[in-house]
Design an enzyme around this catalytic site. Sequence first.
Site, PDB file in Angstrom:
ATOM      1  N   ASP A  60       0.821  -1.224   0.000  1.00  0.00           N
ATOM      2  CA  ASP A  60       0.000   0.000   0.000  1.00  0.00           C
ATOM      3  C   ASP A  60       0.850   1.268   0.000  1.00  0.00           C
ATOM      4  OD1 ASP A  60      -1.928  -1.900   0.371  1.00  0.00           O
ATOM      5  OD2 ASP A  60      -2.924  -0.875   2.026  1.00  0.00           O
ATOM      6  N   HIS A  96      -5.323   9.818   0.725  1.00  0.00           N
ATOM      7  CA  HIS A  96      -5.099   8.956   1.886  1.00  0.00           C
ATOM      8  C   HIS A  96      -5.294   9.743   3.183  1.00  0.00           C
ATOM      9  CE1 HIS A  96      -3.315   5.808   4.417  1.00  0.00           C
ATOM     10  NE2 HIS A  96      -3.348   5.018   3.368  1.00  0.00           N
ATOM     11  N   HIS A 117       3.648  -2.309   3.136  1.00  0.00           N
ATOM     12  CA  HIS A 117       3.726  -0.961   2.546  1.00  0.00           C
ATOM     13  C   HIS A 117       5.025  -0.798   1.765  1.00  0.00           C
ATOM     14  CE1 HIS A 117       0.673  -0.577   5.662  1.00  0.00           C
ATOM     15  NE2 HIS A 117       0.184   0.427   4.955  1.00  0.00           N
TER      16      HIS A 117
HETATM   17 ZN   LIG Z   1      -2.727   3.013   3.161  1.00  0.00          ZN
END
Ligand SMILES: [Zn+2]
Length: 322
Positions: free
Chosen positions: A129, A187, A292
Amino acid sequence: MKKKRKSNKRKSRTRQITLICIVILSLLYTFIYKQNNSQNVEIVKVSTVSQHLDANKTDNNVGGNEVNESQEIDKSKPDNIDDESINPRANRKQIEVDKNSFDAGKIQGFLSKNIKINDGKKIAFLTFDDGPSTTVTPKVLEILKRNDIKATFFIVGKQVEENPGAKNLLLEIYKDGHAVGNHTYSHNYSKLYPAGKVDTNAFMEEIIKTSEIMRAVLGQDFDTKVIRFPGGHPSWKGTEQIDSQLEATGYKYIDWNALVGDSEGGTRTKNQIINRYKQTFVGQEKVVILMHDTYGKNSTAEALQYIIDDLKGKGYEFKTLK
Ligand SMILES: [Zn+2]
């Protein structure tokens, strides 16, 4: 006379053998051709449902004025959105389905409603992500390539827009055969979920805006219906409206059932990443691992080979979410 009959007999036998050979060869050829074909057809184009986004809804200027985080620039105003993306009559772009992909809808059902998938297969979904980043994403891509494994990248629109290097990486992700998911534009929790409640219009605007950004890089044919809520769907209240809108427009949201702790605050070492993975991966038959690849997540890249080896050793295959 006898000799002639014999030689005739021999000739006809030779002809028979030749004929049989030809038949066998042509059968063999057809078989090989079919095999090759089915291997080559890794990418099959399928048409998707038409989008039913209500264009009028984007007229409600929700979200933008309420943002109090000054560092967030509101670039998601409706007038920035290409009309085509919100035109309900526009033919939806095609999505690509390949041999490495798995039905994202089934995984959504499994993760959010505990609907079992009874295929008996151990499948791991590596998900990354908040990228692409020019520091971590290249390392992740290199490791995935070396292992011949495909993953799913949940892209933040702003990250792509603000960095030419990130644009190239998005293209590389796509060309390498990984799945590209949508992780909103900003985000920004306070914008997407003011007071912890999903702002449906703001959320959808960001999804559309990010789609447009991705299309500008990957080509107008590109589309993805796979999204991930920043912070995860279960973290937010008031999801009924967005849920029905996502369902009506064919979007699938994907949470996770394992993680590596690289977004739980502070910088983690490679060993801490591995340990958190070991804590949360407890043999789930379908495991969706949250990781991530944004700036500062170097330890995640460092731990990735261990995680891949561990999953491989336990008999998992790797699939993408499409
Ligand atoms: Zn995120």
